[in-house]
Design a protein around this motif. Structure first.
Motif, PDB file in Angstrom:
ATOM      1  N   SER A 199      31.757  52.617  41.222  1.00 18.87           N
ATOM      2  CA  SER A 199      31.279  51.352  40.662  1.00 18.87           C
ATOM      3  C   SER A 199      32.297  50.755  39.709  1.00 18.87           C
ATOM      4  O   SER A 199      32.516  49.543  39.678  1.00 18.87           O
ATOM      5  CB  SER A 199      29.948  51.567  39.937  1.00 18.87           C
ATOM      6  N   LEU A 200      32.927  51.607  38.909  1.00 16.62           N
ATOM      7  CA  LEU A 200      33.935  51.129  37.974  1.00 16.62           C
ATOM      8  C   LEU A 200      35.116  50.534  38.725  1.00 16.62           C
ATOM      9  O   LEU A 200      35.603  49.455  38.390  1.00 16.62           O
ATOM     10  CB  LEU A 200      34.399  52.271  37.081  1.00 16.62           C
ATOM     11  N   THR A 201      35.590  51.221  39.764  1.00 20.72           N
ATOM     12  CA  THR A 201      36.726  50.734  40.534  1.00 20.72           C
ATOM     13  C   THR A 201      36.421  49.381  41.162  1.00 20.72           C
ATOM     14  O   THR A 201      37.238  48.464  41.116  1.00 20.72           O
ATOM     15  CB  THR A 201      37.096  51.747  41.630  1.00 20.72           C
ATOM     16  N   GLN A 202      35.236  49.253  41.722  1.00 25.97           N
ATOM     17  CA  GLN A 202      34.839  47.985  42.339  1.00 25.97           C
ATOM     18  C   GLN A 202      34.760  46.874  41.296  1.00 25.97           C
ATOM     19  O   GLN A 202      35.212  45.752  41.533  1.00 25.97           O
ATOM     20  CB  GLN A 202      33.496  48.134  43.043  1.00 25.97           C
ATOM     21  N   ALA A 203      34.205  47.190  40.128  1.00 27.00           N
ATOM     22  CA  ALA A 203      34.093  46.190  39.072  1.00 27.00           C
ATOM     23  C   ALA A 203      35.468  45.740  38.610  1.00 27.00           C
ATOM     24  O   ALA A 203      35.704  44.549  38.379  1.00 27.00           O
ATOM     25  CB  ALA A 203      33.297  46.766  37.903  1.00 27.00           C
ATOM     26  N   LEU A 204      36.402  46.682  38.465  1.00 24.84           N
ATOM     27  CA  LEU A 204      37.745  46.328  38.010  1.00 24.84           C
ATOM     28  C   LEU A 204      38.472  45.480  39.050  1.00 24.84           C
ATOM     29  O   LEU A 204      39.201  44.555  38.707  1.00 24.84           O
ATOM     30  CB  LEU A 204      38.544  47.590  37.701  1.00 24.84           C
ATOM     31  N   GLU A 205      38.274  45.781  40.325  1.00 25.26           N
ATOM     32  CA  GLU A 205      38.917  44.987  41.375  1.00 25.26           C
ATOM     33  C   GLU A 205      38.374  43.565  41.384  1.00 25.26           C
ATOM     34  O   GLU A 205      39.124  42.595  41.560  1.00 25.26           O
ATOM     35  CB  GLU A 205      38.706  45.654  42.733  1.00 25.26           C
ATOM     36  N   TRP A 207      37.062  41.983  38.799  1.00 27.00           N
ATOM     37  CA  TRP A 207      37.550  41.312  37.604  1.00 27.00           C
ATOM     38  C   TRP A 207      39.022  40.939  37.747  1.00 27.00           C
ATOM     39  O   TRP A 207      39.445  39.877  37.306  1.00 27.00           O
ATOM     40  CB  TRP A 207      37.313  42.204  36.392  1.00 27.00           C
ATOM     41  N   GLN A 208      39.817  41.800  38.396  1.00 23.02           N
ATOM     42  CA  GLN A 208      41.214  41.480  38.657  1.00 23.02           C
ATOM     43  C   GLN A 208      41.321  40.211  39.490  1.00 23.02           C
ATOM     44  O   GLN A 208      42.147  39.328  39.223  1.00 23.02           O
ATOM     45  CB  GLN A 208      41.898  42.631  39.385  1.00 23.02           C
ATOM     46  N   SER A 209      40.462  40.104  40.491  1.00 24.93           N
ATOM     47  CA  SER A 209      40.466  38.910  41.334  1.00 24.93           C
ATOM     48  C   SER A 209      40.116  37.673  40.520  1.00 24.93           C
ATOM     49  O   SER A 209      40.708  36.600  40.694  1.00 24.93           O
ATOM     50  CB  SER A 209      39.475  39.090  42.492  1.00 24.93           C
ATOM     51  N   ARG A 210      39.162  37.826  39.608  1.00 26.41           N
ATOM     52  CA  ARG A 210      38.781  36.681  38.779  1.00 26.41           C
ATOM     53  C   ARG A 210      39.909  36.278  37.828  1.00 26.41           C
ATOM     54  O   ARG A 210      40.138  35.085  37.591  1.00 26.41           O
ATOM     55  CB  ARG A 210      37.520  37.015  37.982  1.00 26.41           C
ATOM     56  N   LEU A 211      40.607  37.263  37.286  1.00 27.63           N
ATOM     57  CA  LEU A 211      41.729  36.947  36.407  1.00 27.63           C
ATOM     58  C   LEU A 211      42.830  36.222  37.168  1.00 27.63           C
ATOM     59  O   LEU A 211      43.437  35.278  36.652  1.00 27.63           O
ATOM     60  CB  LEU A 211      42.279  38.224  35.774  1.00 27.63           C
ATOM     61  N   THR A 212      43.091  36.662  38.386  1.00 28.42           N
ATOM     62  CA  THR A 212      44.096  35.988  39.208  1.00 28.42           C
ATOM     63  C   THR A 212      43.683  34.554  39.479  1.00 28.42           C
ATOM     64  O   THR A 212      44.493  33.623  39.370  1.00 28.42           O
ATOM     65  CB  THR A 212      44.300  36.741  40.528  1.00 28.42           C
ATOM     66  N   GLY A 213      42.398  34.376  39.823  1.00 25.39           N
ATOM     67  CA  GLY A 213      41.903  33.025  40.074  1.00 25.39           C
ATOM     68  C   GLY A 213      42.009  32.137  38.845  1.00 25.39           C
ATOM     69  O   GLY A 213      42.386  30.962  38.937  1.00 25.39           O
TER      70      GLY A 213
END
Length: 233
Positions: A199-205, A207-213
């Motif tokens: 769950s943590l890994t999925q959440a971080l991925e 959030w990474q996508s949102r930061l890139t966006g």
């Protein structure tokens, strides 16, 4: 640059209503429009550039900051406008650093208790200051079952140890990513018990996508704002 445009012309480009365009002008996000003798608004390419800049800034920085930037520009205070833009970029950089820190730590999460450094206990106020939130926010996380601080046996005050600080930092990151407290409670409990980090890994991925966006949106907003500043008399 002085080609007359109707509210409908500006609205059509962005798929919004003509009333929204008029509201943006009323709220100071667009410069004032001139009027025909019969009272109809007359916009120009300058107004079109302002609308492009404002909507791009909303996507990148949020409505409140975007409005503040446009108000500053229309007040002739470009330095204040650029300061607001800089703050958004600085926050994005901090979010990236926090994300990378949590990601690096998640690969070696200990089972059971986290070793407590000497003098590592923090009060609710100290933890709030470390995270840049209010003490009330930290207490809300505790009420949601995300944080489980101990108590000082002498004073009865909350004490946050190393594991609590880790959980609070993770909570802060996920809240910035828009996750509800119920979801965060599940992720933090999983991390706390070291029962798996899917769950943590999925959440971080995510959030990474949102930061890139957000970063890409900030690039677009900067270009739109620059174009608007150049178009102004």
């Amino acid at each position: 640059m002085n080609t007359p445009l109707r509210p409908a012309d500006l609205a059509r480009e962005h798929g919004i209503s003509t009333q929204a365009v008029r509201n943006y002008e009323r709220d100071g996000f667009l410069p004032p429009a001139s009027r025909t003798p019969s009272g109809y608004r007359v916009y120009t390419e300058v107004h079109a550039a302002a609308l492009r800049a404002f909507l791009a800034l909303v996507s990148a920085h949020g409505h409140a900051t975007a409005g503040g930037i446009m108000h500053a520009v229309h007040d002739g205070d470009v330095e204040r406008a650029l300061t607001l833009v800089d703050r958004g970029h600085a926050q994005l950089a901090r979010d990236r650093e926090t994300l990378n820190t949590v990601r690096a730590a998640s690969g070696s999460l200990p089972v059971g208790a986290v070793p407590e450094p000497a003098g590592g206990e923090r009060t609710v106020g100290e933890l709030a200051h470390r995270l840049g939130v209010t003490a009330a926010t930290v207490r809300a996380w505790e009420r949601a079952g995300i944080l489980v601080p101990g108590r000082n046996p002498a004073t009865g005050h909350r004490v946050f140890r190393a594991a609590d600080v880790r959980d609070a930092e993770l909570t802060h990151l996920l809240r910035r990513g828009g996750y509800p407290l119920t979801h965060i409670a599940t992720v933090v409990e999983q991390v706390r018990t070291a029962g798996g980090t899917e769950s943590l890994t999925q959440a971080l991925e995510t959030w990474q996508s949102r930061l890139t966006g957000r970063g890409l949106a900030m690039l677009d907003a900067a270009a739109r704002l620059s174009a608007y500043l150049r178009s102004r008399p």
